[in-house]
Scaffold this motif. Structure first.
Motif, PDB file in Angstrom:
ATOM      1  N   SER A 158       0.809  -1.159   0.067  1.00  0.00           N
ATOM      2  CA  SER A 158       0.110  -0.080  -0.238  1.00  0.00           C
ATOM      3  C   SER A 158       0.938   1.271   0.062  1.00  0.00           C
ATOM      4  CB  SER A 158      -0.869  -0.037   1.182  1.00  0.00           C
ATOM      5  OG  SER A 158      -1.676   1.244   1.187  1.00  0.00           O
ATOM      6  N   GLY A 159       2.029   1.309   0.715  1.00  0.00           N
ATOM      7  CA  GLY A 159       2.733   2.341   0.890  1.00  0.00           C
ATOM      8  C   GLY A 159       3.576   2.708  -0.281  1.00  0.00           C
ATOM      9  N   ILE A 160       4.056   1.599  -1.109  1.00  0.00           N
ATOM     10  CA  ILE A 160       4.757   1.656  -2.379  1.00  0.00           C
ATOM     11  C   ILE A 160       3.856   2.192  -3.566  1.00  0.00           C
ATOM     12  CG2 ILE A 160       5.887   0.301  -4.367  1.00  0.00           C
ATOM     13  CD1 ILE A 160       6.657  -1.799  -2.187  1.00  0.00           C
ATOM     14  N   LEU A 161       2.435   1.625  -3.473  1.00  0.00           N
ATOM     15  CA  LEU A 161       1.390   2.420  -4.365  1.00  0.00           C
ATOM     16  C   LEU A 161       1.330   3.930  -4.111  1.00  0.00           C
ATOM     17  CD1 LEU A 161      -0.949  -0.634  -4.842  1.00  0.00           C
ATOM     18  CD2 LEU A 161       0.522   0.195  -6.614  1.00  0.00           C
ATOM     19  N   ILE A 162       1.195   4.159  -2.794  1.00  0.00           N
ATOM     20  CA  ILE A 162       0.980   5.628  -2.706  1.00  0.00           C
ATOM     21  C   ILE A 162       2.219   6.460  -3.147  1.00  0.00           C
ATOM     22  CG2 ILE A 162       0.825   7.066  -0.563  1.00  0.00           C
ATOM     23  CD1 ILE A 162      -1.021   5.251   0.884  1.00  0.00           C
ATOM     24  N   SER A 163       3.346   5.950  -2.876  1.00  0.00           N
ATOM     25  CA  SER A 163       4.658   6.479  -3.334  1.00  0.00           C
ATOM     26  C   SER A 163       4.775   6.879  -4.911  1.00  0.00           C
ATOM     27  CB  SER A 163       5.826   5.581  -2.885  1.00  0.00           C
ATOM     28  OG  SER A 163       5.887   5.409  -1.666  1.00  0.00           O
ATOM     29  N   LEU A 164       3.972   5.985  -5.608  1.00  0.00           N
ATOM     30  CA  LEU A 164       3.966   6.191  -6.962  1.00  0.00           C
ATOM     31  C   LEU A 164       3.380   7.609  -7.566  1.00  0.00           C
ATOM     32  CD1 LEU A 164       2.333   2.832  -8.304  1.00  0.00           C
ATOM     33  CD2 LEU A 164       4.854   3.704  -8.826  1.00  0.00           C
ATOM     34  N   THR A 165       2.286   8.034  -6.726  1.00  0.00           N
ATOM     35  CA  THR A 165       1.699   9.433  -7.097  1.00  0.00           C
ATOM     36  C   THR A 165       2.002  10.544  -6.009  1.00  0.00           C
ATOM     37  OG1 THR A 165      -0.287   8.696  -5.825  1.00  0.00           O
ATOM     38  CG2 THR A 165      -0.266   8.289  -8.226  1.00  0.00           C
ATOM     39  N   ALA A 166       2.797  10.142  -5.081  1.00  0.00           N
ATOM     40  CA  ALA A 166       3.212  11.261  -4.043  1.00  0.00           C
ATOM     41  C   ALA A 166       3.564  12.563  -4.431  1.00  0.00           C
ATOM     42  CB  ALA A 166       4.018  10.685  -3.012  1.00  0.00           C
ATOM     43  N   SER A 167       4.250  12.348  -5.799  1.00  0.00           N
ATOM     44  CA  SER A 167       4.992  13.523  -6.203  1.00  0.00           C
ATOM     45  C   SER A 167       3.938  14.445  -7.037  1.00  0.00           C
ATOM     46  CB  SER A 167       6.261  13.224  -7.203  1.00  0.00           C
ATOM     47  OG  SER A 167       5.706  12.546  -8.163  1.00  0.00           O
ATOM     48  N   LEU A 168       2.831  14.035  -7.289  1.00  0.00           N
ATOM     49  CA  LEU A 168       2.075  14.850  -8.194  1.00  0.00           C
ATOM     50  C   LEU A 168       1.799  16.427  -7.604  1.00  0.00           C
ATOM     51  CD1 LEU A 168      -0.571  12.324  -9.907  1.00  0.00           C
ATOM     52  CD2 LEU A 168       1.003  14.141 -10.689  1.00  0.00           C
ATOM     53  N   LEU A 169       1.403  16.325  -6.286  1.00  0.00           N
ATOM     54  CA  LEU A 169       1.005  17.579  -5.797  1.00  0.00           C
ATOM     55  C   LEU A 169       2.198  18.470  -5.787  1.00  0.00           C
ATOM     56  CD1 LEU A 169      -1.642  16.816  -2.972  1.00  0.00           C
ATOM     57  CD2 LEU A 169      -2.057  18.369  -5.148  1.00  0.00           C
ATOM     58  N   PRO A 170       3.229  18.103  -5.253  1.00  0.00           N
ATOM     59  CA  PRO A 170       4.337  19.021  -4.991  1.00  0.00           C
ATOM     60  C   PRO A 170       4.725  19.628  -6.312  1.00  0.00           C
ATOM     61  CG  PRO A 170       4.963  16.850  -4.464  1.00  0.00           C
ATOM     62  CD  PRO A 170       3.588  16.872  -4.433  1.00  0.00           C
TER      63      PRO A 170
END
Length: 320
Positions: free
Chosen positions: A274-286
């Motif tokens: 779950s954490g790995i999948l969240i890391s996939l899109t974590a950079s979109l907002l910044p």
């Protein structure tokens, strides 16, 4: 020269630039997510899952053993998030800046090397930002509680209303008054302060000055910025919420009065994935916030005209 148009952008152009930069910088941004986002997300998800399981256990046994340690784990995850997330956002902001202004792809190593220069300001400003939000939410909570108590007193005085009437009024008030106010108040401050990390990275201003600068740059653009953030958050949320929801469903299932839990190693694996999948899109907002930052500077300060007179090298030297 940059392949992106450095200047005032239309709504769609901001989104296009955001997703193009995300695609071009996907690998280093994803590695940054694994380094900074995954640890805090893993801790938060793990202890949240344990609390969910503990709640079911307490409902059956009336035992509160271990609740304190679980709450402590959640708080530890929040603290870890307050430290690691601003470093991640700062590195992504630097990568987005180079791609947007200089058409320069950055490596994971280069982004890591850019962090120490602004690490202290990023972390402390983020803590200040979180404290401010805590005060805002506390103030709203006090007002809501006082309103609820007042309504309860009014409808409960004498024979004015029954328990059913009070419950109906409370529910309607919460749904149509409390939730909208809470949502728009939090959204307002999130949008007005969303550019503080780009300010720190690009202008080296930190702490209150960074928050004030973000407030100035987002002036007269709340709804436009809100729409951009909402759309990108929906895209990221679809990918983030699904694995989190699956992990919660798989964490435990109920059969009659007995709870059947997955083995600990499977829970760990699910939480990790779950954490790995969240890391996939974590950079979109910044990435989006950085594009908005340069768009706002071009609109308010003519930064695009200034940048056009400078070579990428000179522009980088001036920024220093």
């Amino acid at each position: 020269m940059s392949t992106f148009r450095v200047g005032p952008m239309k709504f769609g152009e901001v989104l296009d630039a955001t997703f193009r930069i995300y695609r071009k910088q996907f690998l280093p941004f994803f590695l940054l997510g694994l380094l900074f986002v995954l640890p805090s997300q893993f801790v938060m998800d793990w202890f949240y899952t344990q609390i969910q399981i503990k709640a079911e256990y307490m409902a059956m046994t009336n035992s509160f053993t271990g609740v304190t340690s679980l709450i402590g784990g959640i708080l530890s995850g929040l603290l870890l998030m307050m430290i690691l997330y601003p470093l991640f956002w700062a590195a992504v902001t630097e990568g987005t800046r180079r791609q947007l202004l200089e058409n320069e792809r950055t490596t994971f190593k280069e982004l890591i090397q850019s962090i120490p220069k602004i690490a202290g300001k990023s972390i402390l400003t983020n803590i200040l930002y979180c404290l401010f939000f805590g005060l805002v939410i506390f103030f709203i909570a006090v007002l809501i509680a006082a309103t609820m108590v007042l309504i309860s007193i009014i409808f409960g005085a004498g024979d004015i209303g029954s328990d059913q009437t009070i419950g109906f009024v409370m529910g309607a008030l919460f749904l149509f008054f409390v939730l909208p106010i809470l949502f728009f108040t939090i959204s307002f401050f999130i949008i007005r302060f969303c550019l503080y990390i780009p300010v720190i990275v690009n202008e080296r201003n930190g702490y209150i000055k960074a928050l004030q600068r973000s407030w100035v740059l987002t002036r007269w653009s709340f709804w436009r910025t809100f729409g951009l953030v909402l759309l990108v958050s929906i895209v990221a949320g679809i990918i983030e919420v699904v694995p989190m929801g699956v992990s919660q469903v798989l964490a435990f299932s109920m059969t009659g009065d007995e709870a059947i839990y997955l083995p600990t190693y499977l829970l760990l694996l699910i939480t990790l994935l779950s954490g790995i999948l969240i890391s996939l899109t974590a950079s979109l907002l910044p990435t989006l916030y950085t594009v908005i930052y340069f768009d706002r500077r071009a609109r308010r300060e003519g930064m695009d005209l200034e940048w056009a007179l400078l070579s990428p090298k000179e522009g980088s030297e001036e920024r220093e």
